[in-house]
Every structure is written in structure tokens, then in C-alpha cells.
Design a protein around this motif. Structure first.
Motif, mmCIF file in Angstrom:
data_model
loop_
_atom_site.group_PDB
_atom_site.id
_atom_site.type_symbol
_atom_site.label_atom_id
_atom_site.label_comp_id
_atom_site.label_asym_id
_atom_site.label_seq_id
_atom_site.Cartn_x
_atom_site.Cartn_y
_atom_site.Cartn_z
ATOM 1 N N LYS A 45 0.834 -1.202 0.000
ATOM 2 C CA LYS A 45 0.000 0.000 0.000
ATOM 3 C C LYS A 45 0.872 1.256 0.000
ATOM 4 O O LYS A 45 0.615 2.209 -0.740
ATOM 5 N N ALA A 46 1.926 1.259 0.808
ATOM 6 C CA ALA A 46 2.823 2.423 0.878
ATOM 7 C C ALA A 46 3.544 2.643 -0.454
ATOM 8 O O ALA A 46 3.742 3.796 -0.869
ATOM 9 N N PHE A 47 3.921 1.566 -1.129
ATOM 10 C CA PHE A 47 4.577 1.685 -2.434
ATOM 11 C C PHE A 47 3.619 2.316 -3.441
ATOM 12 O O PHE A 47 3.982 3.255 -4.156
ATOM 13 N N HIS A 48 2.398 1.813 -3.495
ATOM 14 C CA HIS A 48 1.416 2.383 -4.425
ATOM 15 C C HIS A 48 1.173 3.858 -4.126
ATOM 16 O O HIS A 48 1.124 4.683 -5.047
ATOM 17 N N GLU A 49 1.035 4.193 -2.847
ATOM 18 C CA GLU A 49 0.838 5.593 -2.463
ATOM 19 C C GLU A 49 2.048 6.449 -2.826
ATOM 20 O O GLU A 49 1.895 7.585 -3.274
ATOM 21 N N ALA A 50 3.257 5.906 -2.657
ATOM 22 C CA ALA A 50 4.473 6.663 -2.981
ATOM 23 C C ALA A 50 4.532 6.975 -4.479
ATOM 24 O O ALA A 50 4.850 8.106 -4.872
ATOM 25 N N VAL A 51 4.210 5.984 -5.315
ATOM 26 C CA VAL A 51 4.211 6.213 -6.763
ATOM 27 C C VAL A 51 3.127 7.226 -7.125
ATOM 28 O O VAL A 51 3.387 8.184 -7.864
ATOM 29 N N ASP A 52 1.927 7.019 -6.609
ATOM 30 C CA ASP A 52 0.828 7.935 -6.915
ATOM 31 C C ASP A 52 1.138 9.354 -6.436
ATOM 32 O O ASP A 52 0.887 10.331 -7.160
ATOM 33 N N ASP A 53 1.697 9.491 -5.241
ATOM 34 C CA ASP A 53 2.077 10.807 -4.720
ATOM 35 C C ASP A 53 3.162 11.446 -5.574
ATOM 36 O O ASP A 53 3.129 12.656 -5.837
ATOM 37 N N TYR A 54 4.136 10.642 -6.005
ATOM 38 C CA TYR A 54 5.205 11.156 -6.857
ATOM 39 C C TYR A 54 4.621 11.715 -8.151
ATOM 40 O O TYR A 54 4.946 12.834 -8.566
ATOM 41 N N LEU A 55 3.742 10.951 -8.788
ATOM 42 C CA LEU A 55 3.140 11.404 -10.041
ATOM 43 C C LEU A 55 2.291 12.648 -9.839
ATOM 44 O O LEU A 55 2.340 13.586 -10.644
ATOM 45 N N GLU A 56 1.532 12.703 -8.740
ATOM 46 C CA GLU A 56 0.699 13.869 -8.443
ATOM 47 C C GLU A 56 1.551 15.094 -8.129
ATOM 48 O O GLU A 56 1.244 16.211 -8.575
ATOM 49 N N THR A 57 2.624 14.911 -7.377
ATOM 50 C CA THR A 57 3.516 16.026 -7.056
ATOM 51 C C THR A 57 4.147 16.584 -8.326
ATOM 52 O O THR A 57 4.205 17.809 -8.514
ATOM 53 N N CYS A 58 4.608 15.707 -9.192
ATOM 54 C CA CYS A 58 5.187 16.168 -10.461
ATOM 55 C C CYS A 58 4.169 16.976 -11.252
ATOM 56 O O CYS A 58 4.492 18.038 -11.788
ATOM 57 N N LYS A 59 2.948 16.468 -11.308
ATOM 58 C CA LYS A 59 1.885 17.173 -12.039
ATOM 59 C C LYS A 59 1.621 18.549 -11.436
ATOM 60 O O LYS A 59 1.507 19.537 -12.154
ATOM 61 N N SER A 60 1.565 18.615 -10.101
ATOM 62 C CA SER A 60 1.220 19.888 -9.452
ATOM 63 C C SER A 60 2.314 20.942 -9.576
ATOM 64 O O SER A 60 2.024 22.132 -9.546
ATOM 65 N N VAL A 61 3.570 20.511 -9.741
ATOM 66 C CA VAL A 61 4.655 21.483 -9.912
ATOM 67 C C VAL A 61 5.048 21.671 -11.382
ATOM 68 O O VAL A 61 5.981 22.395 -11.685
ATOM 69 N N GLY A 62 4.340 20.996 -12.279
ATOM 70 C CA GLY A 62 4.600 21.154 -13.703
ATOM 71 C C GLY A 62 5.849 20.458 -14.194
ATOM 72 O O GLY A 62 6.441 20.867 -15.183
ATOM 73 N N LYS A 63 6.234 19.399 -13.530
ATOM 74 C CA LYS A 63 7.432 18.648 -13.901
ATOM 75 C C LYS A 63 7.018 17.310 -14.505
ATOM 76 O O LYS A 63 6.098 16.659 -14.013
ATOM 77 N N ASP A 64 7.694 16.902 -15.576
ATOM 78 C CA ASP A 64 7.444 15.576 -16.124
ATOM 79 C C ASP A 64 8.033 14.542 -15.176
ATOM 80 O O ASP A 64 9.206 14.647 -14.795
ATOM 81 N N PRO A 65 7.248 13.538 -14.784
ATOM 82 C CA PRO A 65 7.815 12.506 -13.912
ATOM 83 C C PRO A 65 8.881 11.718 -14.655
ATOM 84 O O PRO A 65 8.774 11.510 -15.869
ATOM 85 N N GLN A 66 9.892 11.336 -13.922
ATOM 86 C CA GLN A 66 10.951 10.546 -14.547
ATOM 87 C C GLN A 66 10.423 9.154 -14.818
ATOM 88 O O GLN A 66 9.721 8.568 -13.997
ATOM 89 N N ARG A 67 10.763 8.658 -15.952
ATOM 90 C CA ARG A 67 10.470 7.273 -16.293
ATOM 91 C C ARG A 67 11.819 6.568 -16.320
ATOM 92 O O ARG A 67 12.822 7.146 -16.754
ATOM 93 N N PRO A 68 11.840 5.362 -15.859
ATOM 94 C CA PRO A 68 13.127 4.663 -15.817
ATOM 95 C C PRO A 68 13.748 4.505 -17.200
ATOM 96 O O PRO A 68 13.113 3.999 -18.101
ATOM 97 N N TYR A 69 14.935 5.036 -17.354
ATOM 98 C CA TYR A 69 15.836 4.767 -18.460
ATOM 99 C C TYR A 69 15.417 5.329 -19.813
ATOM 100 O O TYR A 69 14.334 5.087 -20.302
ATOM 101 N N SER A 70 16.315 6.048 -20.400
ATOM 102 C CA SER A 70 16.090 6.690 -21.685
ATOM 103 C C SER A 70 16.648 5.882 -22.844
ATOM 104 O O SER A 70 16.286 6.114 -23.988
ATOM 105 N N GLY A 71 17.552 4.950 -22.561
ATOM 106 C CA GLY A 71 18.208 4.200 -23.619
ATOM 107 C C GLY A 71 19.593 4.741 -23.933
ATOM 108 O O GLY A 71 20.322 4.163 -24.725
ATOM 109 N N ARG A 72 19.956 5.846 -23.310
ATOM 110 C CA ARG A 72 21.297 6.411 -23.499
ATOM 111 C C ARG A 72 22.145 6.054 -22.296
ATOM 112 O O ARG A 72 21.723 6.230 -21.163
ATOM 113 N N MET A 73 23.358 5.575 -22.577
ATOM 114 C CA MET A 73 24.284 5.241 -21.497
ATOM 115 C C MET A 73 25.627 5.886 -21.797
ATOM 116 O O MET A 73 26.080 5.862 -22.934
ATOM 117 N N MET A 74 26.228 6.431 -20.778
ATOM 118 C CA MET A 74 27.567 6.987 -20.925
ATOM 119 C C MET A 74 28.370 6.491 -19.743
ATOM 120 O O MET A 74 27.992 6.724 -18.597
#
Length: 118
Positions: A45-74
Motif C-alpha cells: 500500500k505504501a509503495f502504491h501511495e508513494a508512486v501515486d504521490d510522486y506522479l501527483e507532485t510532479c503534475k502539481s509542480v509542472g514537472k514531467d515525472p521521470q520514467r526509468p531509463y532513456s536508452g542512453r548510457m555513458m
């Protein structure tokens, strides 16, 4: 290794014997998002809430939520490793990127946890 997946996000789960609780952190993003629970049910339950809160916080501050991995490695390797990898790629008729992707995929296949779906 214990893991959880929710809404495209993954977390590694650990147990703190001293405090007698489970805890985790969303993996694969640079933002730090942690959670904990006294039981598996509470942890889930805490994990689901943490993800949902993260996505909501990003939305409220106008930030795109990070998605794991872009495919670029350096990353850096020893010059001898670079030479041998580049030579192996050329001899196999592939670019170094193609060859490295195949080598990394083969190495990651040895870890079932790394096969989590996105």
C-alpha cells in the motif's frame, strides 16, 4: 532480491531487523522516493501511495515525472577494454553500440530481477 512493480515503476525491497519493518525505494529514477511498512500488505500500500504521490507532485509542480531509463548510457572503461570491445564489434560486423547492447543484454539476463516488465 525482493522487488515490487506498480504503474511502470519498480522498487527494491529490504527488511530492517532492528526496526522490524520493510522499506523500499523506487528504482531507476534519480528522484528519491522511499516508503516503508510493518507488513507486506502495508508495504505494498505504501509503495502504491508513494508512486501515486510522486506522479501527483510532479503534475502539481509542472514537472514531467521521470520514467526509468532513456536508452542512453555513458560510462568509462579501461582503454584496453575499449580496444577489445571495439575490435570484437568490428570483427562481428556490428557497431560498438550494437555489440555493447547485445553484451549488456546477455549479462543482464543472468539476473531474473532485471527482467521486470516496464
Amino acid at each position: 532480491m525482493n522487488t515490487m512493480t506498480y504503474n511502470g515503476y519498480h522498487a527494491r525491497i529490504e527488511f530492517d531487523a532492528e526496526d522490524e519493518l520493510f522499506f523500499g525505494k523506487i528504482a531507476g529514477i534519480s528522484d528519491v522516493v522511499g516508503f516503508h511498512g510493518d507488513s507486506v500488505g502495508e508495504l505494498k500500500k505504501a509503495f502504491h501511495e508513494a508512486v501515486d504521490d510522486y506522479l501527483e507532485t510532479c503534475k502539481s509542480v509542472g514537472k514531467d515525472p521521470q520514467r526509468p531509463y532513456s536508452g542512453r548510457m555513458m560510462f568509462r572503461v579501461a582503454p584496453e577494454v575499449h580496444r577489445r570491445a571495439a575490435l570484437a564489434a568490428e570483427l562481428s560486423g556490428k557497431s560498438l553500440n550494437q555489440w555493447a547492447e547485445e553484451a549488456l543484454e546477455e549479462a543482464a539476463a543472468h539476473f531474473p530481477e532485471a527482467r521486470l516488465s516496464a
